[in-house]
Design an enzyme around this catalytic site. Structure first.
Site, mmCIF file in Angstrom:
data_model
loop_
_atom_site.group_PDB
_atom_site.id
_atom_site.type_symbol
_atom_site.label_atom_id
_atom_site.label_comp_id
_atom_site.label_asym_id
_atom_site.label_seq_id
_atom_site.Cartn_x
_atom_site.Cartn_y
_atom_site.Cartn_z
ATOM 1 N N VAL A 9 64.095 72.365 35.781
ATOM 2 C CA VAL A 9 65.499 72.635 36.071
ATOM 3 C C VAL A 9 65.990 73.559 34.969
ATOM 4 O O VAL A 9 65.447 73.571 33.863
ATOM 5 C CB VAL A 9 66.352 71.346 36.125
ATOM 6 C CG1 VAL A 9 65.995 70.521 37.349
ATOM 7 C CG2 VAL A 9 66.179 70.522 34.858
ATOM 8 N N SER A 10 67.015 74.341 35.256
ATOM 9 C CA SER A 10 67.424 75.387 34.321
ATOM 10 C C SER A 10 68.216 74.883 33.124
ATOM 11 O O SER A 10 68.181 75.482 32.054
ATOM 12 C CB SER A 10 68.244 76.455 35.056
ATOM 13 O OG SER A 10 67.456 77.070 36.055
ATOM 14 N N THR A 11 68.942 73.774 33.289
ATOM 15 C CA THR A 11 69.768 73.261 32.197
ATOM 16 C C THR A 11 69.633 71.752 32.085
ATOM 17 O O THR A 11 69.161 71.077 33.008
ATOM 18 C CB THR A 11 71.258 73.596 32.419
ATOM 19 O OG1 THR A 11 71.732 72.884 33.579
ATOM 20 C CG2 THR A 11 71.463 75.090 32.633
ATOM 21 N N GLN A 14 71.432 69.787 34.878
ATOM 22 C CA GLN A 14 70.900 69.760 36.238
ATOM 23 C C GLN A 14 69.970 68.570 36.442
ATOM 24 O O GLN A 14 69.335 68.088 35.507
ATOM 25 C CB GLN A 14 70.164 71.066 36.543
ATOM 26 C CG GLN A 14 71.095 72.261 36.667
ATOM 27 C CD GLN A 14 70.354 73.531 37.021
ATOM 28 O OE1 GLN A 14 69.162 73.659 36.768
ATOM 29 N NE2 GLN A 14 71.058 74.477 37.606
#
Length: 202
Positions: A9-11, A14
């Site tokens: 996941v990007s962050t 998330q």
């Protein structure tokens, strides 16, 4: 022969639940990154690439979770297959195995990889436009730093105590391991087993 799952996941904010559900029961060990897919410089991915050996398999929920760069996607998959490792993308229904020369699968890899890269470019462009508009109206304050003075001091304390980046990330949740590595690099620490002794000039 071991099957590994890779999740990204990007962050930190998330949620990876959907990917976890997609890959449930398909692997004996899972590697998870909370970082951008713009390149392959991700702790869990690098650990996974160093772990797999000939005969093993990697399963990923979708191509864009593995990489949003077409060049990185192709190179990583080709390198793994050359090493004797199979790579499967569940959403796209594609599997790349040693010795397989399926032209359709390779074409789909290029098409879907190019689409993921294009989508990432559009997202970046929208972000730039949004930031520019916010700056013009005086509303843009920039991203809040992950490490303020207090958290930086706590990080140094953990490093002096000999904790690993993984252990530090758990202690400082929701700060990710990638953020810990980045801050360590900023502070001049090298990636060694005993991080407390790894600071430049110490």
């Amino acid at each position: 022969m071991t099957t590994y799952a890779y999740i990204r996941v990007s962050t930190v904010e998330q949620n990876e639940v959907r990917q976890v559900e997609t890959l449930a029961g398909r692997a004996s060990q899972t590697f998870t990154d909370k970082a951008s897919g713009k390149d392959t410089n991700r702790p869990a991915l690098q650990e996974l690439l160093a772990t797999v050996k000939a005969g093993d398999s990697i399963v990923v929920a979708s191509m864009d979770r593995f990489s949003r760069s077409l060049m990185d996607l192709q190179k990583t998959v080709e390198d793994l297959v050359t090493r004797g490792v199979s790579v499967e993308f569940v959403k796209e229904g594609l599997k790349f195995s040693p010795g397989s020369k399926d032209p359709v699968a390779r074409l789909m890899l290029q098409i879907m990889g190019a689409f993921a890269e294009f989508e990432r470019t559009l997202i970046r462009e929208r972000q730039r436009e949004g930031i520019a508009a916010a700056k013009a109206s005086g509303k843009y304050l920039g991203r809040k730093p992950v490490f303020d003075a207090a958290k930086t001091a706590k990080l140094k304390e953990y490093l002096q105590r000999g904790l690993t980046p993984t252990e530090i990330a758990k202690q400082m949740a929701p700060i990710s391991r990638a953020s810990v590595y980045n801050k360590m690099a900023e502070l001049g620490y090298r990636r060694q087993t005993k991080y407390a002794k790894a600071a430049v000039g110490s």
